[in-house]
Design a protein around this motif. Structure first.
Motif, short mmCIF file in Angstrom:
data_model
loop_
_atom_site.label_atom_id
_atom_site.label_comp_id
_atom_site.label_asym_id
_atom_site.label_seq_id
_atom_site.Cartn_x
_atom_site.Cartn_y
_atom_site.Cartn_z
N PHE A 84 0.84 -1.21 0.00
CA PHE A 84 0.00 0.00 0.00
C PHE A 84 0.87 1.25 0.00
O PHE A 84 0.62 2.21 0.72
N ASP A 85 1.89 1.20 -0.82
CA ASP A 85 2.84 2.32 -0.95
C ASP A 85 2.10 3.61 -1.32
O ASP A 85 1.26 3.62 -2.22
N GLY A 86 2.38 4.67 -0.58
CA GLY A 86 1.75 5.96 -0.86
C GLY A 86 0.53 6.24 -0.03
O GLY A 86 0.05 7.38 0.04
N ARG A 87 -0.03 5.22 0.61
CA ARG A 87 -1.23 5.40 1.44
C ARG A 87 -0.92 5.36 2.94
O ARG A 87 -1.79 5.64 3.76
N ILE A 88 0.31 4.99 3.28
CA ILE A 88 0.70 4.94 4.69
C ILE A 88 1.66 6.09 4.96
O ILE A 88 2.73 6.18 4.33
N PRO A 89 1.32 7.01 5.89
CA PRO A 89 2.22 8.13 6.19
C PRO A 89 3.56 7.66 6.70
O PRO A 89 3.67 6.59 7.34
N GLU A 90 4.59 8.44 6.40
CA GLU A 90 5.94 8.10 6.87
C GLU A 90 6.01 8.15 8.40
O GLU A 90 5.43 9.02 9.00
#
Length: 412
Positions: A406-412
Motif C-alpha cells: 500500500f505504498d503511498g497510502r501509509i504516512p511516513e
C-alpha cells in the motif's frame, strides 16, 4: 415480651442520642433525615481535612512543622447523592492542586458509588438482575430492586453514545465487520435485531472496537450508513476490510472507501458451502475445498477449484458456483505474504469477540428495549477489551508488508 437488656456502652450511646435529638429540636422523620445528612457531611469534611493534613505533612495551624511550598487554599462545594438525599460537602483544596482525596474522589458524585461500580461490573459479566440483587444484599446488606439496577445501569447510556461518536484514527490497516443477532421486544412483539460490530487494527497493531450499532436484520444499506459514520468520525482510509459475503456489502464499502481491498471471510464461505452437504460426503468435500483456500497462490487455488467442480458439481452444483461468483473478494489474500494472509482470510478476530459477548448475554433470551441491549453490550465490551493491551507479535513484519503493498497510502 421482655425488653432487651442493653450493655452499659449501648445505654451511654442511647443517652447521647437522646441529648442530640433534644438539642436539635427533632420532631419528625424529615428532621431526622436532615440530621443524618449533617452527620454525613461532618464525617466527610473531618476525614477530608485529615487527608489534606497528611498530604501536606502538617496540621492546619502547625506551621512549625511545615516543610513544603504547598499550602491550603480554601474549600470548594460538592453535592453528594446519599440514601437520605443530596448532601453538600465542603472539600478542602491545596494551592498547587496536588491534593487527591480518597474518601471522596474527584469525580465522585455519590457515596454509594462503590456499590454502583460493583453493579456495573456484575451487569457487564451477564449476571441477571435477581443475582445482582442477591449479591448486593449479601455483601452490603442493602436491598436493590430491578428498577434501581435499571436506573443505575442506565447511567452508562450517555457514556456509550459518546463512545459511539468519538473521533477515530485517520487510517486503519484492517477493519473486521460482522453482525450478531438478538431478540428484542418492540411494540408488543419479539423481533430479531442485528448488532453491527466493527473492530479495527490501527497502524501500530492495536485492536479497538470502533462501534456497535443496534439495527434491523443485517443489510448492506445499514452497513453503508455505518461506513459513512466512520468517515464522519475522521476515518479517511481503510487498507483491508474483512467481511462476510452479505449481498451488496462490497458495493457499500467501495462507495465510501473506494481504495479498500475487500476480503470475504473464508470460514463464512465454508459454512455456507457445507450447509446442505450429506454427512457421508462432508469430510471428503471439505478436504477438497481446503485444497482451494490453502493453496500457495491464486493459480493453484483456481486449479484446485476446477478439480472440485469436476468431482462434486453433479451432486452439489451450487457450491462451486458460489465460490466462482464470490471469487474476486474470496481470493484477495492470495496476493499477500503468509503473515498478512493469516490475519485477514477469516473474521476470527471479530468472531472471538462475538463469542465473548454471547457468553455474557446468554442469560437474556429477550431484551426489553434496544437501549437495554446496547448498555449490556457496551459494559461487556469494556470488560473484554480491558485485556487488549498489546499488539500482535508479528506486527513489525506485517507493517513492513503493508508498507510495500500500500505504498503511498501509509504516512511516513
Amino acid at each position: 415480651m421482655s425488653r432487651k437488656t442493653r450493655s452499659p456502652e449501648e445505654q451511654a450511646r442511647r443517652a447521647k442520642i437522646r441529648e442530640l435529638l433534644q438539642a436539635s429540636n427533632i420532631g419528625s422523620m424529615e428532621d431526622i433525615q436532615n440530621l443524618f445528612k449533617e452527620t454525613i457531611a461532618e464525617f466527610m469534611e473531618n476525614g477530608l481535612e485529615t487527608e489534606l493534613d497528611e498530604s501536606l505533612g502538617y496540621g492546619k495551624y502547625d506551621y512549625k512543622n511545615k516543610d513544603t511550598y504547598n499550602s491550603r487554599n480554601g474549600h470548594s462545594k460538592k453535592n453528594l447523592r446519599t440514601s437520605f438525599g443530596e448532601v453538600e460537602v465542603s472539600v478542602p483544596r491545596d494551592r498547587k492542586g496536588e491534593f487527591d482525596p480518597q474518601l471522596i474522589k474527584k469525580n465522585q458524585t455519590s457515596i454509594s458509588q462503590d456499590i454502583e461500580e460493583k453493579i456495573f461490573s456484575m451487569y457487564a459479566k451477564g449476571m441477571t438482575t435477581s443475582d445482582i440483587e442477591s449479591h448486593v444484599r449479601d455483601i452490603y446488606s442493602i436491598d436493590v430492586s430491578d428498577t434501581t439496577i435499571s436506573r443505575i445501569t442506565d447511567k452508562i447510556l450517555p457514556i456509550a453514545r459518546e463512545w459511539q461518536q468519538r473521533p477515530l484514527e485517520s487510517l486503519y490497516a484492517v477493519v473486521f465487520m460482522d453482525a450478531i443477532h438478538y431478540h428484542v421486544r418492540s411494540e408488543g412483539q419479539i423481533v430479531k435485531k442485528a448488532v453491527y460490530i466493527a473492530i479495527g487494527i490501527d497502524m501500530d497493531g492495536h485492536k479497538d472496537v470502533l462501534g456497535m450499532w443496534v439495527g434491523e436484520n443485517e443489510s448492506a444499506k445499514f452497513w453503508a450508513n455505518i461506513l459513512n459514520s466512520l468517515r464522519n468520525r475522521d476515518v479517511e482510509d481503510i487498507l483491508i476490510a474483512c467481511t462476510d459475503n452479505l449481498t451488496g456489502f462490497a458495493a457499500a464499502i467501495e462507495a465510501v472507501f473506494p481504495q479498500t481491498d475487500i476480503q470475504n471471510c473464508i470460514i463464512h464461505q465454508l459454512r455456507n458451502s457445507s450447509k446442505y452437504v450429506s454427512y457421508k460426503d462432508l469430510k471428503a468435500l471439505m478436504a477438497d475445498l481446503k485444497a482451494v483456500y490453502a493453496a500457495v497462490d491464486e493459480p493453484s487455488a483456481l486449479a484446485a477449484l476446477e478439480r472440485f467442480l469436476d468431482r462434486w458439481d453433479k451432486e452439489y452444483p451450487k457450491i462451486s458456483q458460489s465460490w466462482q461468483d464470490n471469487w474476486a473478494n474470496l481470493s484477495t489474500y492470495f496476493k499477500f505474504p503468509t503473515e498478512l494472509r493469516k490475519l485477514i482470510y477469516t473474521t476470527n478476530t471479530i468472531e472471538g469477540f462475538n463469542r465473548q459477548l454471547r457468553k455474557v448475554t446468554k442469560a437474556k433470551s429477550v431484551f426489553p428495549t434496544d437501549d437495554s441491549l446496547l448498555k449490556m453490550l457496551y459494559l461487556a465490551m469494556m470488560d473484554i477489551t480491558r485485556k487488549w493491551t498489546g499488539r500482535r507479535q508479528d506486527w513489525s513484519l506485517i507493517h513492513a508488508q503493508l508498507a510495500i503493498y500500500f505504498d503511498g497510502r501509509i504516512p511516513e
